[in-house]
Design a protein around this motif. Structure first.
Motif, PDB file in Angstrom:
ATOM      1  N   GLN A  37       0.826  -1.205   0.000  1.00 37.85           N
ATOM      2  CA  GLN A  37       0.000   0.000   0.000  1.00 37.85           C
ATOM      3  C   GLN A  37       0.866   1.263   0.000  1.00 37.85           C
ATOM      4  O   GLN A  37       0.537   2.246  -0.680  1.00 37.85           O
ATOM      5  CB  GLN A  37      -0.934  -0.005   1.204  1.00 37.85           C
ATOM      6  CG  GLN A  37      -2.020  -1.057   1.104  1.00 37.85           C
ATOM      7  CD  GLN A  37      -2.856  -1.139   2.364  1.00 37.85           C
ATOM      8  OE1 GLN A  37      -3.205  -0.115   2.944  1.00 37.85           O
ATOM      9  NE2 GLN A  37      -3.171  -2.345   2.784  1.00 37.85           N
ATOM     10  N   ALA A  41       0.883   3.948  -3.033  1.00 39.33           N
ATOM     11  CA  ALA A  41       0.566   5.357  -2.787  1.00 39.33           C
ATOM     12  C   ALA A  41       1.711   6.261  -3.251  1.00 39.33           C
ATOM     13  O   ALA A  41       1.471   7.300  -3.878  1.00 39.33           O
ATOM     14  CB  ALA A  41       0.286   5.581  -1.301  1.00 39.33           C
ATOM     15  N   GLN A  45       1.656   8.776  -6.817  1.00 44.09           N
ATOM     16  CA  GLN A  45       1.846  10.219  -6.677  1.00 44.09           C
ATOM     17  C   GLN A  45       3.159  10.681  -7.319  1.00 44.09           C
ATOM     18  O   GLN A  45       3.541  11.841  -7.181  1.00 44.09           O
ATOM     19  CB  GLN A  45       1.833  10.607  -5.195  1.00 44.09           C
ATOM     20  CG  GLN A  45       0.502  10.356  -4.525  1.00 44.09           C
ATOM     21  CD  GLN A  45       0.537  10.656  -3.030  1.00 44.09           C
ATOM     22  OE1 GLN A  45       1.213  11.593  -2.594  1.00 44.09           O
ATOM     23  NE2 GLN A  45      -0.189   9.883  -2.253  1.00 44.09           N
ATOM     24  N   ALA A  82       2.403   7.497   6.307  1.00 41.28           N
ATOM     25  CA  ALA A  82       1.043   7.600   5.773  1.00 41.28           C
ATOM     26  C   ALA A  82       0.619   9.062   5.626  1.00 41.28           C
ATOM     27  O   ALA A  82       0.116   9.468   4.568  1.00 41.28           O
ATOM     28  CB  ALA A  82       0.066   6.849   6.677  1.00 41.28           C
ATOM     29  N   ARG A  83       0.837   9.852   6.662  1.00 43.17           N
ATOM     30  CA  ARG A  83       0.470  11.276   6.598  1.00 43.17           C
ATOM     31  C   ARG A  83       1.229  11.995   5.490  1.00 43.17           C
ATOM     32  O   ARG A  83       0.675  12.862   4.812  1.00 43.17           O
ATOM     33  CB  ARG A  83       0.719  11.952   7.946  1.00 43.17           C
ATOM     34  CG  ARG A  83      -0.356  11.686   8.981  1.00 43.17           C
ATOM     35  CD  ARG A  83      -0.237  12.610  10.191  1.00 43.17           C
ATOM     36  NE  ARG A  83       1.088  12.616  10.776  1.00 43.17           N
ATOM     37  CZ  ARG A  83       1.509  11.771  11.728  1.00 43.17           C
ATOM     38  NH1 ARG A  83       0.702  10.840  12.181  1.00 43.17           N
ATOM     39  NH2 ARG A  83       2.737  11.859  12.213  1.00 43.17           N
ATOM     40  N   LYS A  87      -2.382   9.972   3.579  1.00 48.92           N
ATOM     41  CA  LYS A  87      -3.150   8.799   4.010  1.00 48.92           C
ATOM     42  C   LYS A  87      -3.164   8.742   5.528  1.00 48.92           C
ATOM     43  O   LYS A  87      -2.552   9.553   6.207  1.00 48.92           O
ATOM     44  CB  LYS A  87      -2.529   7.500   3.467  1.00 48.92           C
ATOM     45  CG  LYS A  87      -2.298   7.470   1.978  1.00 48.92           C
ATOM     46  CD  LYS A  87      -3.586   7.342   1.231  1.00 48.92           C
ATOM     47  CE  LYS A  87      -3.311   7.232  -0.267  1.00 48.92           C
ATOM     48  NZ  LYS A  87      -4.515   7.193  -1.050  1.00 48.92           N
ATOM     49  N   GLU A  88      -3.860   7.758   6.065  1.00 46.25           N
ATOM     50  CA  GLU A  88      -3.823   7.510   7.499  1.00 46.25           C
ATOM     51  C   GLU A  88      -3.725   6.006   7.743  1.00 46.25           C
ATOM     52  O   GLU A  88      -4.104   5.209   6.883  1.00 46.25           O
ATOM     53  CB  GLU A  88      -5.071   8.075   8.193  1.00 46.25           C
ATOM     54  CG  GLU A  88      -6.373   7.438   7.752  1.00 46.25           C
ATOM     55  CD  GLU A  88      -7.577   8.043   8.424  1.00 46.25           C
ATOM     56  OE1 GLU A  88      -8.442   7.261   8.868  1.00 46.25           O
ATOM     57  OE2 GLU A  88      -7.676   9.278   8.507  1.00 46.25           O
ATOM     58  N   GLN A  90      -4.884   2.731   9.675  1.00 46.53           N
ATOM     59  CA  GLN A  90      -6.066   2.219  10.370  1.00 46.53           C
ATOM     60  C   GLN A  90      -5.729   0.793  10.808  1.00 46.53           C
ATOM     61  O   GLN A  90      -5.415  -0.054   9.973  1.00 46.53           O
ATOM     62  CB  GLN A  90      -7.274   2.232   9.430  1.00 46.53           C
ATOM     63  CG  GLN A  90      -8.556   1.836  10.092  1.00 46.53           C
ATOM     64  CD  GLN A  90      -9.726   1.941   9.150  1.00 46.53           C
ATOM     65  OE1 GLN A  90      -9.621   1.555   7.989  1.00 46.53           O
ATOM     66  NE2 GLN A  90     -10.828   2.458   9.635  1.00 46.53           N
TER      67      GLN A  90
END
Length: 94
Positions: A37, A41, A45, A82-83, A87-88, A90
């Motif tokens: 993931q 991501a 980008q 993630a930030r 994203k975050e 979880q």
């Protein structure tokens, strides 16, 4: 011109028939899911590992080790990554 070798899916299917391999694979699956993931991501980008490292406030080698699976990151580090990607994290306990 075709590439020599076998497809990962074919090799995985063969290896998953071995119960010891399958158990170890399942144990590591959450780690590799997170790594996949992060890579997805970052690449979607068009961000290099070096640029992500700058955003996170770490060195490129730490991002490289994270993405290669040779680094066992803390939850705090994963949250920073993630930030930095918008994203975050979880966490779900099952």
């Amino acid at each position: 011109m075709s590439k020599a070798g076998a497809k990962f899916s074919e090799v995985k299917e063969l290896l998953m028939k071995d119960e010891e391999f399958k158990a170890e694979y399942e144990k590591l699956k959450p780690r590799y899911d997170v790594i996949s993931q992060i890579i997805e991501a970052r690449t979607s980008q068009n961000i290099t590992q070096e640029e992500l490292a700058l955003r996170v406030g770490t060195q490129k080698s730490n991002i490289s080790r994270l993405e290669s699976g040779t680094y066992n990151p803390s939850l705090d580090f994963l949250s920073k990554v993630a930030r930095s990607l918008g994203k975050e994290v979880q966490v779900i306990l099952k």
